[in-house]
Design a protein around this motif. Structure first.
Motif, PDB file in Angstrom:
ATOM      1  N   THR A 198       0.827  -1.206   0.000  1.00  0.00           N
ATOM      2  CA  THR A 198       0.000   0.000   0.000  1.00  0.00           C
ATOM      3  C   THR A 198       0.862   1.257   0.000  1.00  0.00           C
ATOM      4  O   THR A 198       0.533   2.241  -0.674  1.00  0.00           O
ATOM      5  CB  THR A 198      -0.955  -0.012   1.217  1.00  0.00           C
ATOM      6  OG1 THR A 198      -1.679  -1.245   1.198  1.00  0.00           O
ATOM      7  CG2 THR A 198      -1.923   1.150   1.166  1.00  0.00           C
ATOM      8  N   ILE A 199       1.970   1.217   0.740  1.00  0.00           N
ATOM      9  CA  ILE A 199       2.885   2.361   0.739  1.00  0.00           C
ATOM     10  C   ILE A 199       3.463   2.564  -0.668  1.00  0.00           C
ATOM     11  O   ILE A 199       3.589   3.702  -1.143  1.00  0.00           O
ATOM     12  CB  ILE A 199       4.020   2.176   1.789  1.00  0.00           C
ATOM     13  CG1 ILE A 199       3.446   2.233   3.216  1.00  0.00           C
ATOM     14  CG2 ILE A 199       5.129   3.210   1.594  1.00  0.00           C
ATOM     15  CD1 ILE A 199       2.948   3.593   3.681  1.00  0.00           C
ATOM     16  N   ALA A 200       3.774   1.449  -1.353  1.00  0.00           N
ATOM     17  CA  ALA A 200       4.298   1.547  -2.722  1.00  0.00           C
ATOM     18  C   ALA A 200       3.251   2.175  -3.653  1.00  0.00           C
ATOM     19  O   ALA A 200       3.575   3.028  -4.481  1.00  0.00           O
ATOM     20  CB  ALA A 200       4.718   0.170  -3.232  1.00  0.00           C
ATOM     21  N   VAL A 201       2.005   1.746  -3.519  1.00  0.00           N
ATOM     22  CA  VAL A 201       0.926   2.291  -4.348  1.00  0.00           C
ATOM     23  C   VAL A 201       0.753   3.790  -4.051  1.00  0.00           C
ATOM     24  O   VAL A 201       0.647   4.617  -4.956  1.00  0.00           O
ATOM     25  CB  VAL A 201      -0.403   1.528  -4.106  1.00  0.00           C
ATOM     26  CG1 VAL A 201      -1.589   2.257  -4.730  1.00  0.00           C
ATOM     27  CG2 VAL A 201      -0.295   0.104  -4.640  1.00  0.00           C
ATOM     28  N   LEU A 202       0.746   4.118  -2.771  1.00  0.00           N
ATOM     29  CA  LEU A 202       0.566   5.515  -2.369  1.00  0.00           C
ATOM     30  C   LEU A 202       1.710   6.390  -2.885  1.00  0.00           C
ATOM     31  O   LEU A 202       1.482   7.488  -3.415  1.00  0.00           O
ATOM     32  CB  LEU A 202       0.465   5.601  -0.837  1.00  0.00           C
ATOM     33  CG  LEU A 202       0.287   6.991  -0.244  1.00  0.00           C
ATOM     34  CD1 LEU A 202      -1.013   7.635  -0.709  1.00  0.00           C
ATOM     35  CD2 LEU A 202       0.316   6.921   1.292  1.00  0.00           C
ATOM     36  N   ALA A 203       2.945   5.883  -2.755  1.00  0.00           N
ATOM     37  CA  ALA A 203       4.109   6.650  -3.217  1.00  0.00           C
ATOM     38  C   ALA A 203       4.003   6.909  -4.718  1.00  0.00           C
ATOM     39  O   ALA A 203       4.262   8.020  -5.189  1.00  0.00           O
ATOM     40  CB  ALA A 203       5.401   5.900  -2.889  1.00  0.00           C
ATOM     41  N   GLN A 204       3.610   5.875  -5.462  1.00  0.00           N
ATOM     42  CA  GLN A 204       3.457   6.031  -6.913  1.00  0.00           C
ATOM     43  C   GLN A 204       2.355   7.044  -7.234  1.00  0.00           C
ATOM     44  O   GLN A 204       2.515   7.902  -8.102  1.00  0.00           O
ATOM     45  CB  GLN A 204       3.132   4.664  -7.547  1.00  0.00           C
ATOM     46  CG  GLN A 204       3.054   4.702  -9.054  1.00  0.00           C
ATOM     47  CD  GLN A 204       4.399   5.041  -9.682  1.00  0.00           C
ATOM     48  OE1 GLN A 204       5.387   4.350  -9.447  1.00  0.00           O
ATOM     49  NE2 GLN A 204       4.461   6.115 -10.453  1.00  0.00           N
ATOM     50  N   ALA A 205       1.242   6.929  -6.515  1.00  0.00           N
ATOM     51  CA  ALA A 205       0.106   7.832  -6.758  1.00  0.00           C
ATOM     52  C   ALA A 205       0.505   9.285  -6.470  1.00  0.00           C
ATOM     53  O   ALA A 205       0.142  10.193  -7.230  1.00  0.00           O
ATOM     54  CB  ALA A 205      -1.095   7.419  -5.898  1.00  0.00           C
ATOM     55  N   LEU A 206       1.269   9.510  -5.401  1.00  0.00           N
ATOM     56  CA  LEU A 206       1.689  10.880  -5.071  1.00  0.00           C
ATOM     57  C   LEU A 206       2.650  11.420  -6.126  1.00  0.00           C
ATOM     58  O   LEU A 206       2.590  12.603  -6.491  1.00  0.00           O
ATOM     59  CB  LEU A 206       2.340  10.923  -3.680  1.00  0.00           C
ATOM     60  CG  LEU A 206       1.404  10.599  -2.499  1.00  0.00           C
ATOM     61  CD1 LEU A 206       2.160  10.685  -1.176  1.00  0.00           C
ATOM     62  CD2 LEU A 206       0.188  11.522  -2.481  1.00  0.00           C
ATOM     63  N   GLU A 207       3.519  10.541  -6.632  1.00  0.00           N
ATOM     64  CA  GLU A 207       4.456  10.949  -7.675  1.00  0.00           C
ATOM     65  C   GLU A 207       3.699  11.303  -8.968  1.00  0.00           C
ATOM     66  O   GLU A 207       3.976  12.323  -9.606  1.00  0.00           O
ATOM     67  CB  GLU A 207       5.474   9.819  -7.904  1.00  0.00           C
ATOM     68  CG  GLU A 207       6.411  10.001  -9.080  1.00  0.00           C
ATOM     69  CD  GLU A 207       7.305  11.244  -8.978  1.00  0.00           C
ATOM     70  OE1 GLU A 207       7.324  11.889  -7.915  1.00  0.00           O
ATOM     71  OE2 GLU A 207       7.968  11.573  -9.982  1.00  0.00           O
ATOM     72  N   ASP A 208       2.710  10.474  -9.318  1.00  0.00           N
ATOM     73  CA  ASP A 208       1.933  10.753 -10.530  1.00  0.00           C
ATOM     74  C   ASP A 208       1.125  12.044 -10.367  1.00  0.00           C
ATOM     75  O   ASP A 208       1.013  12.848 -11.299  1.00  0.00           O
ATOM     76  CB  ASP A 208       1.022   9.561 -10.870  1.00  0.00           C
ATOM     77  CG  ASP A 208       1.821   8.361 -11.370  1.00  0.00           C
ATOM     78  OD1 ASP A 208       2.889   8.581 -11.983  1.00  0.00           O
ATOM     79  OD2 ASP A 208       1.406   7.211 -11.145  1.00  0.00           O
ATOM     80  N   MET A 209       0.597  12.240  -9.168  1.00  0.00           N
ATOM     81  CA  MET A 209      -0.148  13.470  -8.882  1.00  0.00           C
ATOM     82  C   MET A 209       0.742  14.705  -9.075  1.00  0.00           C
ATOM     83  O   MET A 209       0.319  15.716  -9.635  1.00  0.00           O
ATOM     84  CB  MET A 209      -0.614  13.415  -7.422  1.00  0.00           C
ATOM     85  CG  MET A 209      -1.855  14.187  -7.091  1.00  0.00           C
ATOM     86  SD  MET A 209      -1.958  14.304  -5.299  1.00  0.00           S
ATOM     87  CE  MET A 209      -3.401  13.380  -4.979  1.00  0.00           C
TER      88      MET A 209
END
Ligand code: C2E
Ligand code: MG
Ligand code: MG
Ligand code: MG
Length: 281
Positions: free
Chosen positions: A91-102
């Protein structure tokens, strides 16, 4: 395979189960490599704002692009990862990716809210909450543009603990959405206890709401209830125009589903949102 070669009468079911267990075992062994090598990625499904008629938010959905087995859907590995207590890392990996894409979308001038799915079990983990808040503050991401989707069907081991955790997220600005609403067990109790901003009505109620009186009544009254509580409503699983039209008549706030758009990679999603801005301009 083995059973076939030995020529013995074999029991199809136990052979299949055995193979599945082995496959799953090896999948867990591959998780760290997959995370490191970027085989675990995120796609984004658009959410249509029915007031502005624009896509201004997305749901992040994890995908495991396995080098041998191809694209694995979350239902084929999330339960396993939960069982092995690695859902925090995923979940942290998904969140980190989502924040980077944002962040990258933002550089293109695109303001897009992102929802991330959070397994109910994580709401008992203090360390997960700490990691989330540290990540958000380290990246400087706008927390108010982040939503956590929590499925009410999953039993919270400790409701008091879950409430405390969700309160921490809420205080940092993160919105909480109750996912798959209507399919769970103590729905009203959770509505009362959890600090939520949004209800996401499960697609089993939404999909036929434009043709089924009973479903229409359930969806319409859920929207009313949510609005009385000051909550936004997302309807998921919109697969045709008639269903979307129905949701407009009952003042649903957001629509999500294949008819609005399939999940897309970060860049394609940004292109789609940019296109709509260009059309409006
Ligand atoms: P969900 O959160 O309810 O996500 C919606 C699922 O419904 C997604 O499937 C999406 O692709 C699918 N869907 C969207 N629109 C339609 C439609 O119009 N018709 C139909 N039939 N399906 C539609 P997906 O991506 O396979 O995800 C399945 C579930 O896996 C999610 O359900 C969520 O519970 C879980 N999941 C996905 N990503 C994550 C993650 O990063 N972490 C955790 N813990 N769970 C995740
Ligand atoms: Mg969800
Ligand atoms: Mg859902
Ligand atoms: Mg679901």
């Amino acid at each position: 395979s083995l059973a076939k070669r030995s020529g013995k009468p074999w029991r199809l079911h136990s052979a299949d189960e055995g193979e599945t267990a082995t496959q799953q075992f090896s999948l867990m062994g591959e998780l760290d490599d997959a995370l490191r090598e970027g085989h675990i990625g995120v796609v984004y499904q658009p959410k249509l704002n029915l007031v502005t008629e624009r896509i201004d938010a997305v749901e992040a959905l994890v995908r495991w692009n396995h080098p041998v087995r191809g694209m694995l859907p979350p239902d084929s590995f999330i339960p396993l990862i939960e069982e092995h207590n690695r859902i925090d890392d995923l979940t942290i990996a998904v969140l980190a990716q989502a924040l980077e894409d944002m962040r990258i979308w933002c550089l293109r001038g695109l303001v897009i809210g992102v929802a991330v799915n959070i397994s109910a079990g994580l709401l008992a983990s203090e360390s997960f909450a700490n990691r989330v808040l540290a990540l958000v503050s380290r990246t400087g991401a706008p927390a108010h543009r982040l939503t956590f989707e929590v499925t009410e069907s999953a039993q919270f081991e400790d409701t008091g603990m879950a409430v405390a955790m969700l309160d921490r997220f809420r205080e940092s600005g993160i919105r909480i959405s109750m996912d798959d609403y209507g399919t769970g067990q103590s729905t009203l109790n959770y509505l009362k206890l959890l600090p939520i901003s949004e209800l996401k009505i499960d697609r089993m109620f939404v999909q036929h709401a434009h043709i089924d009186q009973g479903d229409a009544m359930l969806v319409r009254s859920t929207v009313q209830l949510a609005h009385e509580m000051g909550l936004k409503v997302v309807a998921e699983g919109i697969e045709d125009a008639a269903c979307l039209a129905f949701l407009r008549t009952i003042s649903c706030d957001y629509a999500q589903g294949y008819f609005i758009g399939r999940p897309l990679g970060a860049q394609d999603l940004a292109d789609r949102v940019a296109e709509q801005s260009a059309l409006a301009a």
